[in-house]
Design a protein around this motif. Structure first.
Motif, mmCIF file in Angstrom:
data_model
loop_
_atom_site.group_PDB
_atom_site.id
_atom_site.type_symbol
_atom_site.label_atom_id
_atom_site.label_comp_id
_atom_site.label_asym_id
_atom_site.label_seq_id
_atom_site.Cartn_x
_atom_site.Cartn_y
_atom_site.Cartn_z
ATOM 1 N N LEU A 42 19.464 -7.093 38.119
ATOM 2 C CA LEU A 42 20.790 -6.891 37.976
ATOM 3 C C LEU A 42 21.698 -7.791 37.093
ATOM 4 N N LEU A 43 21.000 -8.820 36.747
ATOM 5 C CA LEU A 43 21.409 -9.838 35.535
ATOM 6 C C LEU A 43 21.324 -8.803 34.415
ATOM 7 N N GLN A 44 20.600 -8.034 34.232
ATOM 8 C CA GLN A 44 20.203 -7.097 32.932
ATOM 9 C C GLN A 44 21.465 -6.313 32.801
ATOM 10 N N HIS A 45 22.386 -6.050 33.767
ATOM 11 C CA HIS A 45 23.328 -5.184 33.993
ATOM 12 C C HIS A 45 24.780 -6.048 34.145
ATOM 13 N N ALA A 46 24.691 -7.181 34.165
ATOM 14 C CA ALA A 46 25.713 -8.128 34.233
ATOM 15 C C ALA A 46 26.813 -8.060 33.223
ATOM 16 N N HIS A 47 26.479 -7.335 31.945
ATOM 17 C CA HIS A 47 27.576 -7.488 30.822
ATOM 18 C C HIS A 47 27.746 -5.836 30.665
ATOM 19 N N ASN A 48 27.399 -4.976 31.112
ATOM 20 C CA ASN A 48 27.681 -3.576 31.255
ATOM 21 C C ASN A 48 29.291 -3.471 31.306
ATOM 22 N N PRO A 49 29.808 -2.277 30.693
ATOM 23 C CA PRO A 49 31.258 -2.060 30.878
ATOM 24 C C PRO A 49 31.507 -1.623 32.217
ATOM 25 N N VAL A 50 30.545 -1.042 32.933
ATOM 26 C CA VAL A 50 30.597 -0.565 34.276
ATOM 27 C C VAL A 50 30.945 -1.520 35.215
ATOM 28 N N HIS A 87 32.035 -7.563 28.308
ATOM 29 C CA HIS A 87 31.909 -7.180 29.514
ATOM 30 C C HIS A 87 31.272 -8.331 30.459
ATOM 31 N N THR A 88 31.720 -8.772 31.524
ATOM 32 C CA THR A 88 31.149 -9.444 32.520
ATOM 33 C C THR A 88 31.390 -8.879 33.974
ATOM 34 N N ASN A 89 30.622 -8.469 34.697
ATOM 35 C CA ASN A 89 31.017 -7.962 36.131
ATOM 36 C C ASN A 89 30.300 -8.779 37.110
ATOM 37 N N ARG A 90 30.519 -8.236 38.303
ATOM 38 C CA ARG A 90 30.095 -9.183 39.583
ATOM 39 C C ARG A 90 28.511 -9.488 39.436
ATOM 40 N N LEU A 91 27.765 -8.682 39.071
ATOM 41 C CA LEU A 91 26.437 -8.923 38.759
ATOM 42 C C LEU A 91 26.015 -10.212 38.285
ATOM 43 N N SER A 93 22.798 -6.932 25.125
ATOM 44 C CA SER A 93 22.030 -8.144 25.555
ATOM 45 C C SER A 93 21.650 -8.977 24.511
ATOM 46 N N THR A 94 21.296 -8.184 23.437
ATOM 47 C CA THR A 94 20.607 -8.780 22.126
ATOM 48 C C THR A 94 21.671 -9.378 21.265
ATOM 49 N N SER A 95 22.868 -9.361 21.764
ATOM 50 C CA SER A 95 24.027 -9.869 20.685
ATOM 51 C C SER A 95 24.040 -11.446 20.744
ATOM 52 N N GLU A 153 26.235 1.380 29.373
ATOM 53 C CA GLU A 153 26.729 0.650 28.001
ATOM 54 C C GLU A 153 27.947 1.520 27.125
ATOM 55 N N ASP A 154 28.163 2.604 27.769
ATOM 56 C CA ASP A 154 29.143 3.341 27.274
ATOM 57 C C ASP A 154 30.423 3.483 28.010
ATOM 58 N N GLU A 155 31.419 3.191 27.287
ATOM 59 C CA GLU A 155 32.949 2.761 27.514
ATOM 60 C C GLU A 155 33.307 4.298 28.231
ATOM 61 N N GLU A 156 33.076 5.204 27.836
ATOM 62 C CA GLU A 156 33.730 6.376 28.442
ATOM 63 C C GLU A 156 33.059 6.695 29.983
ATOM 64 N N VAL A 157 31.573 6.458 30.028
ATOM 65 C CA VAL A 157 30.834 6.520 31.269
ATOM 66 C C VAL A 157 31.455 5.420 32.294
ATOM 67 N N ALA A 158 31.711 4.121 31.684
ATOM 68 C CA ALA A 158 32.256 3.207 32.470
ATOM 69 C C ALA A 158 33.770 3.555 33.110
#
Length: 814
Positions: free
Chosen positions: A87-95, A75-79, A67-69, A136-141
Motif C-alpha cells: 500500500l505504501l508503494q501506491h501512497a503517492h499515486n495520483p489515484v 501526490h499523497t493519498n490515504r495509503l 517513488s524514485t524522485s 501514475e497516469d493523471e488521466e487514469v486517476a
C-alpha cells in the motif's frame, strides 16, 4: 498462486452464461495471470481481444516511477497512513486510493458509484507494471476519481478479501493472478474483473482507460443486470465453496486409494528430461514432492521395490533439476518463485518465504532418504540465505524480496532480475584466472545464456545476460580441469563469494518486511527439522559459500526465536488469539485458518526436534482456538475466516494444495499428529474432527486427487492402524539427548511421532500425566540419571528399551 477449488461444471456453465466478460490470455514473463475483457452491455457482442506484446509492456514498465524522485511527491493519498509495504508503494499515486474499510464503502454508497478494487503484493512484477502504466497516469486517476471509489488491498495482508474476488475471477474465467482488478457494487458484490490491463487500446482490444469508461456507462444504463449478476455470482460461489460432509468419515476405499491415485496422476505429467511435474511455466510445488515421497515409503514397506525405486527416481531427479537450475540462486542461496521455461532456467526472480520453508523441508527429506549431502547442501543454502537476509533482529522472518531492482545507483528504471544476472565480461573482471572454469560450470556465454528454451527469453530481454545454471556433472568438470572434486568445489565457492560481494554493491531488490504468521510457521518447521536431520551428515562434510557451515544446533535457535516473536507480538495471552501479520505493529486483520494451521505444524516440529514442552502446550492450545473460530461443527472442515467481518462476503473451505498447502490439508495432518501425542477422549476428538474434515472433500479426493496431494497424505495417515511413537526418556541436560533425537529423525517416516520427556521435570511430568498417562508411566519406569532411554511403540506395544543412537536407528529402519 494458491487456487480455490472451482465451481462444478454445471454451475460454472450457468454462472458463466450470465457473465459479462470473455477470456484472453497474455503470454508474458512475471506473474502467471490472464487479462479478462468485459463486454458491455449484456446485449452487445463481446469485444474481441488479441495478445499484446510483452516487449512493449516491459518497455512501458521501465519508465521512471515517482517513488524514485528525490523531490517531494506531487501526490499523497490515504495509503500513506498504512503499514503494508504494498500500500505504501501506491501512497503517492495520483489515484485517490482508499484502504479496504468502511470509509471507502460509505463513500461508494454516498456517491452511488461502483468500486474499483486492485489487489496485489509488494514484490509482484506485473503489479509494478500496472502501477507505472496506469496508476501514475493523471488521466487514469481522473477517470477513477470521477466515476469510482478506488481501493487498494495487499493480498498478503488480507488474503480473505483476495480469496473472495480471486474465486470470482477463477470460477468465471478459468484463470487468475495478480494484479487482480475487479469492479464491485457499493455493497461489494463483484460485477466484472480481470488481472492486468494495459493502459491504452491496442491490437483490437480495449485498454484500461476504455474499460473504465465502459464500466461507467454500464453502471448507468444496465445497473439492474449488473447487480443481479453480482448477487448471483456470490450466491453460487457461496454454495460451491462451503461444502458439507455427507458422512462422518471418508469411505475406506477413498482413504486407501487417494495417495496412489494422486501419484499416478502426477507420474503422467512427469518431465523425464528436466524433472518436475507438468510443463512450463514450472512452479516448485513441494506438496507434490511430499506426496510422491509418502507414496515411495508406502511402496517400499509393502515390498514393491521396483515401483518404489521408480517413484524415488522421479523425485530425486526433480530435486536435482531445481537445484541445478537458474531458479536456484547459486550466488546468494534460496529459490526464486518459478521458472518461465521447462528446464528450470530463467526464473521469475521474486523470492517468497513460503517457498523457502517448504523447499528446505523436501530437500531435508531427500537427504534423510539418500544420505546424499547434495540435498543437505541445498537445505542449508536456503536456511542460511534466510538467516542472512530475511530475519528481523527480534527473530520474526520477513515475507519476500522483489523480482525488480535498479541496475545501478541513480538509475531511473527498475528491471526484472537486474540484481541477479551477469554478463560474461563482469565475470571475467571479478574472477580473473578462475573465470573460464566458472563460466563453463555455470553455462555463461558472451551472447547470454537464456537460450535453452524458446520460452526462456522470447522477447530478448536478457540479451548478453546470464542466469547461472549447472548443466554438467561435478566430477566430470573437475576432471576436465585436472582438479580433485574437493578443490574444484572450493574454487567454485570462492568464486561465488566474490560475485556475492560484488552483487552487494548493486541496488538491492525491495524487501517486504511484513512478518506473516503462516509463512513463519512453515519456516519454523524447516529450521527445527534441520537441527536434527543435518546431524546425520558425515563429519568430513565440507560446504562452500553460500552455505556458511552453521552447526545444526544453530537452526533450532532460529526456529525458537521466530516462535517467540510470534508469541510476544502477534498473540493475545488473554483471548489466546493470533493476529495475521506484523509490520511496525500487528496488522488490523485477525489471523486466518492458515496462520493457525501452519504455526501448529511448526510448533509440533519444534517440539519433536528438541524444543521445550511449552511449544507442544501452545500447539494444543492453538488447536483448541482454531476449532472454536474456524471449524464448521455441523458440516465438517474449516472455514478460512472467522466470519465476523461483514465486508468479506464468502467463508471458504479451501482444499487446493498449490504453491502453499491448504489450511484444511495441514489441519488434517496436525490432528492426526496430535492424536498420537495425547490419549483418551482428546485423541478421539482429534481423529473424529480429521475424519469429518476429509469427508467434506471426498469427491475431490476421488476425482481430482492431483489438486490435493497433501490432503491425500492425510487421508492415508488416518487409515494407519497405529502411528509409530518414538519415546525418549532422559535428562535434557544429557549429552546423549541430541544424539538420540537426531537418530529418531534420521529415518524418513511421515507416520512417526517423537516424544521426549525428562522425568526430573515436574512441569513435563504434570503435562504428560494430564494428556497421556502412558507416556508419564514410561518415564517413571525408565528413569535414569545419566542416560537416555529410547522406546519405539506401535500397536499399543513398545520395543525393549535401547540406550544408544545406533541401536535406535537400527530399530527404526526395520
Amino acid at each position: 498462486m494458491k487456487s480455490l477449488h472451482l465451481l462444478s461444471s454445471s454451475i460454472l456453465h450457468r454462472f458463466a452464461s450470465r457473465s459479462i466478460a470473455s477470456l484472453s490470455s497474455i503470454p508474458r514473463r512475471g506473474n502467471r495471470v490472464r487479462t479478462l475483457n468485459p463486454s458491455f452491455p449484456f446485449p452487445l457482442s463481446t469485444i474481441l481481444s488479441r495478445p499484446i506484446s510483452s516487449g512493449k509492456v516491459l518497455a512501458m514498465a521501465e519508465q521512471p516511477s515517482s517513488s524514485t524522485s528525490s523531490t517531494s511527491p506531487k501526490h499523497t493519498n490515504r495509503l500513506a497512513a498504512e503499514h503494508s509495504p504494498y500500500l505504501l508503494q501506491h501512497a503517492h499515486n495520483p489515484v485517490d486510493w482508499y484502504p479496504w474499510g468502511e470509509e471507502a464503502f460509505e463513500e461508494a454508497r454516498k456517491r452511488d458509484v461502483p468500486i474499483f478494487l486492485s489487489i496485489g503484493y509488494s514484490t509482484c512484477h506485473w503489479c509494478h507494471v500496472m502501477e507505472v502504466e496506469s496508476f501514475e497516469d493523471e488521466e487514469v486517476a481522473k477517470l477513477l476519481k470521477d466515476s469510482f471509489v478506488s481501493i487498494k488491498v495487499d493480498r498478503e495482508e488480507r488474503p480473505d478479501v483476495d480469496k473472495v474476488y480471486m474465486s470470482f475471477v477463477q470460477a468465471l474465467y478459468g484463470g487468475g493472478g495478480w494484479p487482480l482488478s475487479v469492479f464491485l457494487s457499493p455493497d461489494l458484490k463483484p460485477l466484472m474483473g480481470g488481472t492486468y490491463f494495459p493502459p491504452d487500446d491496442n491490437y483490437g482490444r480495449p485498454g484500461f482507460k476504455t474499460l473504465l469508461k465502459k464500466v461507467k456507462d454500464a453502471w448507468v444504463t444496465k445497473r439492474d443486470t449488473l447487480m443481479k449478476s453480482g448477487n448471483y455470482a456470490i450466491e453460487e460461489l457461496s454454495k460451491a465453496l462451503s461444502a458439507s460432509a455427507g458422512s462422518d468419515k471418508l469411505s475406506d476405499g477413498t482413504s486407501r486409494a487417494a495417495v496412489s491415485i494422486c501419484a499416478k496422476q502426477l507420474s503422467r505429467s512427469f518431465d523425464s528430461e528436466y524433472g518436475g511435474f507438468g510443463s512450463a511455466p514450472k512452479f516448485p510445488r513441494p506438496v507434490e514432492i511430499q506426496l510422491m515421497l509418502y507414496h515411495f515409503k508406502k511402496l517400499k514397506e509393502s515390498g514393491k521395490t521396483s515401483e518404489a525405486d521408480e517413484v524415488q527416481s522421479m523425485v530425486l531427479f526433480s530435486l536435482q533439476g531445481m537445484a541445478n537450475g537458474g531458479m536456484h540462486d547459486h550466488v546468494g542461496g534460496g529459490f526464486h518463485r518459478y521458472s518461465v521455461d521447462e528446464c528450470w532456467h530463467v526464473p521469475h526472480f521474486e523470492k517468497m518465504l513460503y517457498d523457502q520453508g517448504q523447499l528446505a523441508n523436501v530437500y531435508l527429506d531427500g537427504f534423510a532418504i539418500t544420505k546424499d549431502v547434495m540435498y543437505s547442501y541445498v537445505a542449508r543454502d536456503i536456511l542460511d540465505y534466510l538467516r542472512r537476509d530475511m530475519i528481523s533482529p527480534e527473530g520474526g522472518i520477513f515475507s519476500a524480496e522483489d523480482a525488480d531492482s535498479f541496475e545501478f545507483e541513480g538509475a531511473k528504471r527498475k528491471k526484472e532480475g537486474a540484481f541477479y544476472i551477469w554478463t560474461s565480461d563482469e565475470i571475467d573482471e571479478v574472477l580473473a584466472e578462475n573465470a573460464d572454469l566458472f563460466k563453463e560450470h555455470y553455462y555463461v556465454k558472451k551472447s547470454g545464456n537464456c537460450d535453452l528454451s524458446s520460452k526462456s527469453d522470447p522477447h530478448n530481454e536478457f540479451a548478453e545476460k546470464n542466469v547461472l545454471i549447472e548443466r554438467n556433472e561435478l566430477s566430470a568438470m573437475a576432471s576436465k580441469f585436472s582438479l580433485s572434486v574437493e578443490k574444484y568445489e572450493e574454487i567454485l565457492g570462492e568464486c561465488r563469494r566474490k560475485l556475492f560481494d560484488v552483487r552487494l554493491k548493486r541496488p538491492k531488490p525491495h524487501l517486504d518486511d511484513k512478518i506473516i504468521v503462516s509463512w513463519n510457521g512453515l519456516v519454523i518447521s524447516s529450521f527445527a527439522r534441520a537441527s536434527k536431520i543435518l546431524r546425520a551428515e558425515p563429519e568430513s562434510t565440507k560446504y562452500y559459500f553460500p552455505v556458511v557451515n552453521s552447526q545444526p544446533e544453530d537452526y533450532i535457535e532460529v526456529a525458537e526465536k521466530a516462535a517467540s516473536f510470534i508469541r510476544g507480538n502477534l498473540y493475545d495471552e488473554q483471548s489466546h488469539m493470533l493476529q495475521h501479520s506484523y509490520r511496525k505493529g500487528p496488522s488490523k486483520a485477525p489471523a486466518f485458518l492458515d496462520d493457525y494451521a501452519f504455526l501448529i505444524t511448526g510448533l509440533l516440529d519444534l517440539y519433536e526436534n528438541g524444543g521445550g514442552i511449552e511449544w507442544l502446550k501452545w500447539a494444543i492450545e492453538l488447536q483448541e482456538v482454531q476449532d472454536e473460530l474456524y471449524l464448521d461443527r455441523e458440516g465438517g472442515a474449516y472455514f478460512n475466516t472467522q466470519g465476523h467481518d461483514p465486508s468479506v462476503l464468502l467463508r471458504v473451505k479451501e482444499d487446493h494444495d498449490g504453491a502453499e498447502p491448504s489450511g484444511n490439508s495441514v489441519s488434517a495432518i496436525n490432528l492426526v499428529r496430535l492424536a498420537s501425542i495425547v490419549s483418551g477422549e482428546k485423541a478421539n476428538s482429534y481423529l473424529n474432527t480429521a475424519q469429518r474434515l476429509l469427508a467434506v472433500f471426498e469427491l475431490r479426493l476421488r476425482e481430482l486427487a492431483v489438486a490435493v496431494p497433501l490432503m491425500c497424505c492425510a487421508a492415508d495417515m488416518i487409515t494407519v492402524p497405529s502411528r509409530k511413537q518414538v519415546v525418549l526418556v532422559g535428562p535434557k541436560s544429557s549429552l546423549e539427548i541430541n544424539d538420540m533425537l537426531s537418530a529418531a529423525h534420521s529415518v524418513y517416516d511421515p507416520n512417526k511421532t517423537v516424544i521426549h520427556i525428562d522425568p526430573s521435570s515436574s512441569d513435563e511430568m504434570e503435562f504428560w500425566e494430564e494428556h497421556n498417562s502412558n507416556v508419564a508411566e514410561m518415564a517413571k519406569r525408565n528413569r535414569s540419571s545419566d542416560k537416555v532411554v529410547a522406546l519405539v511403540c506401535q500397536h499399543f506395544t513398545c520395543s525393549p528399551p535401547v540406550f544408544d543412537s545406533s541401536s535406535l536407528i537400527r530399530l527404526l529402519s526395520k
